[in-house]
Design an enzyme around this catalytic site. Structure first.
Site, PDB file in Angstrom:
ATOM      1  N   SER A 131       1.023  -1.183  -0.012  1.00 50.34           N
ATOM      2  CA  SER A 131       0.083  -0.094   0.217  1.00 50.34           C
ATOM      3  C   SER A 131       0.578   0.949  -0.437  1.00 50.34           C
ATOM      4  O   SER A 131       1.902   1.167   0.510  1.00 50.34           O
ATOM      5  CB  SER A 131      -1.304  -0.140   1.318  1.00 50.34           C
ATOM      6  OG  SER A 131      -1.474  -0.911   1.687  1.00 50.34           O
TER       7      SER A 131
HETATM    8  N1  SAH Z   1      -0.269  -5.056   3.955  1.00 52.10           N
HETATM    9  C1  SAH Z   1      -0.093  -5.340   2.805  1.00 52.10           C
HETATM   10  C2  SAH Z   1      -0.592  -5.871   1.385  1.00 52.10           C
HETATM   11  C3  SAH Z   1      -1.782  -5.254   0.680  1.00 52.10           C
HETATM   12  S1  SAH Z   1      -2.557  -6.018  -0.868  1.00 52.10           S
HETATM   13  C4  SAH Z   1       2.043  -4.925   2.023  1.00 52.10           C
HETATM   14  O1  SAH Z   1       1.666  -3.483   2.171  1.00 52.10           O
HETATM   15  O2  SAH Z   1       2.068  -4.804   1.412  1.00 52.10           O
HETATM   16  C5  SAH Z   1      -4.017  -7.280   0.290  1.00 52.10           C
HETATM   17  C6  SAH Z   1      -2.937  -8.506   0.558  1.00 52.10           C
HETATM   18  O3  SAH Z   1      -4.364  -8.977   0.784  1.00 52.10           O
HETATM   19  C7  SAH Z   1      -2.670  -9.131  -0.141  1.00 52.10           C
HETATM   20  O4  SAH Z   1      -1.612 -10.202  -0.562  1.00 52.10           O
HETATM   21  C8  SAH Z   1      -3.958 -10.160  -0.468  1.00 52.10           C
HETATM   22  O5  SAH Z   1      -3.580 -11.918  -1.518  1.00 52.10           O
HETATM   23  C9  SAH Z   1      -4.926 -10.559   0.721  1.00 52.10           C
HETATM   24  N2  SAH Z   1      -5.868 -10.916   1.004  1.00 52.10           N
HETATM   25  C10 SAH Z   1      -6.627 -10.849   0.181  1.00 52.10           C
HETATM   26  N3  SAH Z   1      -7.856 -11.408   0.588  1.00 52.10           N
HETATM   27  C11 SAH Z   1      -7.298 -11.808   1.980  1.00 52.10           C
HETATM   28  C12 SAH Z   1      -7.673 -12.739   2.924  1.00 52.10           C
HETATM   29  N4  SAH Z   1      -9.767 -13.660   2.672  1.00 52.10           N
HETATM   30  N5  SAH Z   1      -7.220 -13.265   3.840  1.00 52.10           N
HETATM   31  C13 SAH Z   1      -5.935 -13.285   3.425  1.00 52.10           C
HETATM   32  N6  SAH Z   1      -5.050 -12.128   2.995  1.00 52.10           N
HETATM   33  C14 SAH Z   1      -6.043 -11.762   2.068  1.00 52.10           C
END
Ligand code: SAH
Length: 212
Positions: free
Chosen positions: A51
């Site tokens: 993000s």
């Molecule tokens: N906060 C992190 C990633 C943000 S992107 C950073 O800044 O790097 C959002 C993430 O949520 C992705 O890695 C995606 O795979 C994950 N995600 C989406 N749905 C999910 C779920 N139901 N349970 C766990 N993770 C999930």
């Protein structure tokens, strides 16, 4: 980056101090290092993104973390937000649906010396019942509505920060559990990748079957 965050209205000194200290580029592929401290999301593996710094700061500030907090994070991704939470709270429980992303983040954060993070691969929309209740919960992917399990697993007086809305555009919400009700603050408009799971959006395969 931190001077820009201050200009953008982030005021929590603890959040600014931690973001000044944590090397964001370590969570990003070398080929994208030029973008590591820029004011936009950056691609990681699996079509996901780390993000934008402003959104990370705003969500962290909205959680109002203290050193005694047990925090649940949904969407480990690169592990950058996880590191910030681990600096400001007692323990972080982080769930990621993609095993390879979770493993990469675990390796990075373990090598960096963090000992207060537990990792889980699975559907974060169901929360982590065995470790509940949580003082704070942060969801870093876009939900169609607030997953019930997360509200149940939030402690009394606890805060839940989550983007809620459509697949493209959402409102970032900070919710506080007050008995049977949730007090609601709207932080800003935002655009996150979808939260995919039982209480989120369907995955592509299910989505396609649904269309046929
Ligand atoms: N906060 C992190 C990633 C943000 S992107 C950073 O800044 O790097 C959002 C993430 O949520 C992705 O890695 C995606 O795979 C994950 N995600 C989406 N749905 C999910 C779920 N139901 N349970 C766990 N993770 C999930």
């Amino acid at each position: 980056m931190v001077r820009r965050l201050e200009a953008q209205g982030i005021t929590d000194q603890k959040v600014l101090e931690v973001m000044r200290r944590i090397p964001r580029h370590l969570f990003i592929a070398n080929s994208l290092w030029d973008h590591a401290y820029a004011d936009h999301p950056v691609p990681i593996d699996r079509g996901q993104t780390i993000s934008q710094p402003y959104i990370v700061a705003l969500m962290t500030q909205a959680l109002q973390l203290t050193k005694t907090d047990r925090v649940l994070e949904i969407g480990t991704g690169s592990g950058y937000q996880t590191a910030i939470l681990a600096e400001l709270a007692r323990h972080v429980y982080t769930i990621e649906r993609f095993a390879d992303l979770s493993e990469k983040a675990r390796k990075l954060l373990t090598e960096a010396g963090y000992t207060n993070i537990s990792f889980l691969v699975g559907d974060g929309t169901l929360g982590w019942p065995e470790a509940a209740p949580f003082d704070k919960i942060i969801v870093t992917a876009a939900a169609p509505e607030v997953p019930k399990a997360l509200v149940e697993q939030l402690a009394e007086g606890g805060r839940l920060v989550i983007p809620v809305g459509g697949r493209q555009l959402q409102t970032l919400l900070a919710l506080t559990k007050e008995g049977e009700r949730l007090r609601r603050e709207e932080l800003c408009a935002c655009s996150f990748l979808p939260l995919v799971g039982k209480e989120g959006w369907p995955d592509e395969e299910t989505w396609l079957q649904h269309l046929l």
